[in-house]
Design an enzyme around this catalytic site. Structure first.
Site, PDB file in Angstrom:
ATOM      1  N   CYS A  75       0.847  -1.189   0.000  1.00  0.00           N
ATOM      2  CA  CYS A  75       0.000   0.000   0.000  1.00  0.00           C
ATOM      3  C   CYS A  75       0.888   1.246   0.000  1.00  0.00           C
ATOM      4  O   CYS A  75       1.785   1.372   0.836  1.00  0.00           O
ATOM      5  CB  CYS A  75      -0.883  -0.037   1.243  1.00  0.00           C
ATOM      6  SG  CYS A  75      -1.555   1.544   1.752  1.00  0.00           S
ATOM      7  N   GLU A  76       0.643   2.140  -0.928  1.00  0.00           N
ATOM      8  CA  GLU A  76       1.488   3.332  -1.019  1.00  0.00           C
ATOM      9  C   GLU A  76       1.220   4.337   0.097  1.00  0.00           C
ATOM     10  O   GLU A  76       2.006   5.256   0.298  1.00  0.00           O
ATOM     11  CB  GLU A  76       1.334   4.005  -2.384  1.00  0.00           C
ATOM     12  CG  GLU A  76       0.008   4.645  -2.649  1.00  0.00           C
ATOM     13  CD  GLU A  76      -0.099   5.237  -4.046  1.00  0.00           C
ATOM     14  OE1 GLU A  76      -0.797   6.248  -4.185  1.00  0.00           O
ATOM     15  OE2 GLU A  76       0.506   4.704  -4.993  1.00  0.00           O
ATOM     16  N   HIS A  77       0.133   4.169   0.814  1.00  0.00           N
ATOM     17  CA  HIS A  77      -0.186   5.117   1.882  1.00  0.00           C
ATOM     18  C   HIS A  77       0.470   4.763   3.215  1.00  0.00           C
ATOM     19  O   HIS A  77       0.801   5.651   3.996  1.00  0.00           O
ATOM     20  CB  HIS A  77      -1.701   5.207   2.079  1.00  0.00           C
ATOM     21  CG  HIS A  77      -2.412   5.672   0.855  1.00  0.00           C
ATOM     22  ND1 HIS A  77      -3.515   5.022   0.350  1.00  0.00           N
ATOM     23  CD2 HIS A  77      -2.157   6.693   0.011  1.00  0.00           C
ATOM     24  CE1 HIS A  77      -3.917   5.644  -0.739  1.00  0.00           C
ATOM     25  NE2 HIS A  77      -3.109   6.657  -0.971  1.00  0.00           N
ATOM     26  N   HIS A  78       0.629   3.458   3.493  1.00  0.00           N
ATOM     27  CA  HIS A  78       1.171   3.028   4.783  1.00  0.00           C
ATOM     28  C   HIS A  78       2.383   2.107   4.651  1.00  0.00           C
ATOM     29  O   HIS A  78       2.956   1.703   5.653  1.00  0.00           O
ATOM     30  CB  HIS A  78       0.085   2.305   5.597  1.00  0.00           C
ATOM     31  CG  HIS A  78      -1.128   3.140   5.814  1.00  0.00           C
ATOM     32  ND1 HIS A  78      -2.266   3.003   5.049  1.00  0.00           N
ATOM     33  CD2 HIS A  78      -1.375   4.144   6.688  1.00  0.00           C
ATOM     34  CE1 HIS A  78      -3.164   3.884   5.448  1.00  0.00           C
ATOM     35  NE2 HIS A  78      -2.657   4.591   6.434  1.00  0.00           N
ATOM     36  N   GLN A 116      -4.857  -0.359  -4.980  1.00  0.00           N
ATOM     37  CA  GLN A 116      -5.431  -1.460  -5.755  1.00  0.00           C
ATOM     38  C   GLN A 116      -6.128  -0.974  -7.021  1.00  0.00           C
ATOM     39  O   GLN A 116      -6.057  -1.628  -8.063  1.00  0.00           O
ATOM     40  CB  GLN A 116      -6.398  -2.254  -4.875  1.00  0.00           C
ATOM     41  CG  GLN A 116      -6.946  -3.488  -5.553  1.00  0.00           C
ATOM     42  CD  GLN A 116      -7.785  -4.324  -4.616  1.00  0.00           C
ATOM     43  OE1 GLN A 116      -7.512  -4.405  -3.420  1.00  0.00           O
ATOM     44  NE2 GLN A 116      -8.816  -4.950  -5.145  1.00  0.00           N
ATOM     45  N   HIS A 144      -6.127  -5.984   2.706  1.00  0.00           N
ATOM     46  CA  HIS A 144      -5.155  -4.920   2.957  1.00  0.00           C
ATOM     47  C   HIS A 144      -4.767  -4.876   4.430  1.00  0.00           C
ATOM     48  O   HIS A 144      -5.617  -4.655   5.294  1.00  0.00           O
ATOM     49  CB  HIS A 144      -5.753  -3.574   2.535  1.00  0.00           C
ATOM     50  CG  HIS A 144      -5.951  -3.468   1.057  1.00  0.00           C
ATOM     51  ND1 HIS A 144      -5.172  -2.654   0.278  1.00  0.00           N
ATOM     52  CD2 HIS A 144      -6.817  -4.088   0.216  1.00  0.00           C
ATOM     53  CE1 HIS A 144      -5.555  -2.765  -0.981  1.00  0.00           C
ATOM     54  NE2 HIS A 144      -6.554  -3.632  -1.046  1.00  0.00           N
ATOM     55  N   CYS A 146      -3.193  -2.613   5.882  1.00  0.00           N
ATOM     56  CA  CYS A 146      -3.378  -1.271   6.435  1.00  0.00           C
ATOM     57  C   CYS A 146      -4.769  -1.116   7.046  1.00  0.00           C
ATOM     58  O   CYS A 146      -4.977  -0.259   7.905  1.00  0.00           O
ATOM     59  CB  CYS A 146      -3.119  -0.195   5.378  1.00  0.00           C
ATOM     60  SG  CYS A 146      -4.201  -0.275   3.943  1.00  0.00           S
TER      61      CYS A 146
END
Length: 184
Positions: A75-78, A116, A144, A146
């Site tokens: 995940c690019e956010h976490h 995703q 996910h 996250c």
């Protein structure tokens, strides 16, 4: 890149209050850097390289489905993993792609920092580009970390995304055939 990653992991270990010289953590920055290089190798690959001329002339013009291709991404956010499976179908237009290349396409895009929705789109566009297909359908189902390990901590949640291109978008019968085939 390896030394920068290694130093970054040493900094993280120290920042959370651990001793990077503790026996169990001594080689962790090196191992974590090597793992991150592997998990992000998609940035260093090209579509041409991974398909390796495995596109073949064919008279086939019926739907081809490759399903349950497992995937692992970050995940690019976490920067936490998400894992799942991908289903890809296409309608050949004079060319077919070697079977293993579908998994390689999935891996190339999954081994990057991702969301995703974007991953699903990139896979579909890549299959369309390589094959010249009259239609492509891609569905990705994933869990996910996250959302499972932090935040709302929902262990049974999953996400499903789809991208339909060409005939799969324009023709409900084609789309429905794809959806029925992946149900088994």
């Amino acid at each position: 890149m390896h030394n920068e990653l290694k130093q970054g992991y040493e900094n993280i270990i120290t920042a959370v209050g651990e001793d990077p010289n503790r026996e169990g953590l001594l080689d962790t920055p090196k191992r974590a850097a090597k793992a991150m290089e592997y998990l992000t190798q998609g940035y260093r690959q090209t579509l041409e390289e991974i398909t390796n001329n495995a596109v073949f002339t064919s008279d086939a013009d019926d739907m081809v489905l490759v399903q349950d291709i497992e995937l692992y991404s970050m995940c690019e956010h976490h920067l936490l993993p998400f894992t799942g499976r991908c289903h890809i179908a296409y309608i050949p237009n004079g060319k077919v792609l070697g079977l293993s290349k579908f998994a390689r396409i999935v891996d190339m895009f999954a081994r990057r920092f991702q969301i995703q929705e974007q991953l699903t789109h990139q896979i579909a566009k890549a299959v369309e580009e390589v094959t010249g297909a009259t239609g492509v359908g891609v569905i990705v189902e994933a869990k996910h970390m996250c959302m499972m390990m932090r935040g709302v901590e929902k262990q049974n949640s999953s996400m499903r995304t789809s991208v339909m291109l060409g005939n799969f978008r324009a023709d409900p019968k084609t789309r429905n055939e794809f959806l029925q085939l992946i149900k088994g």
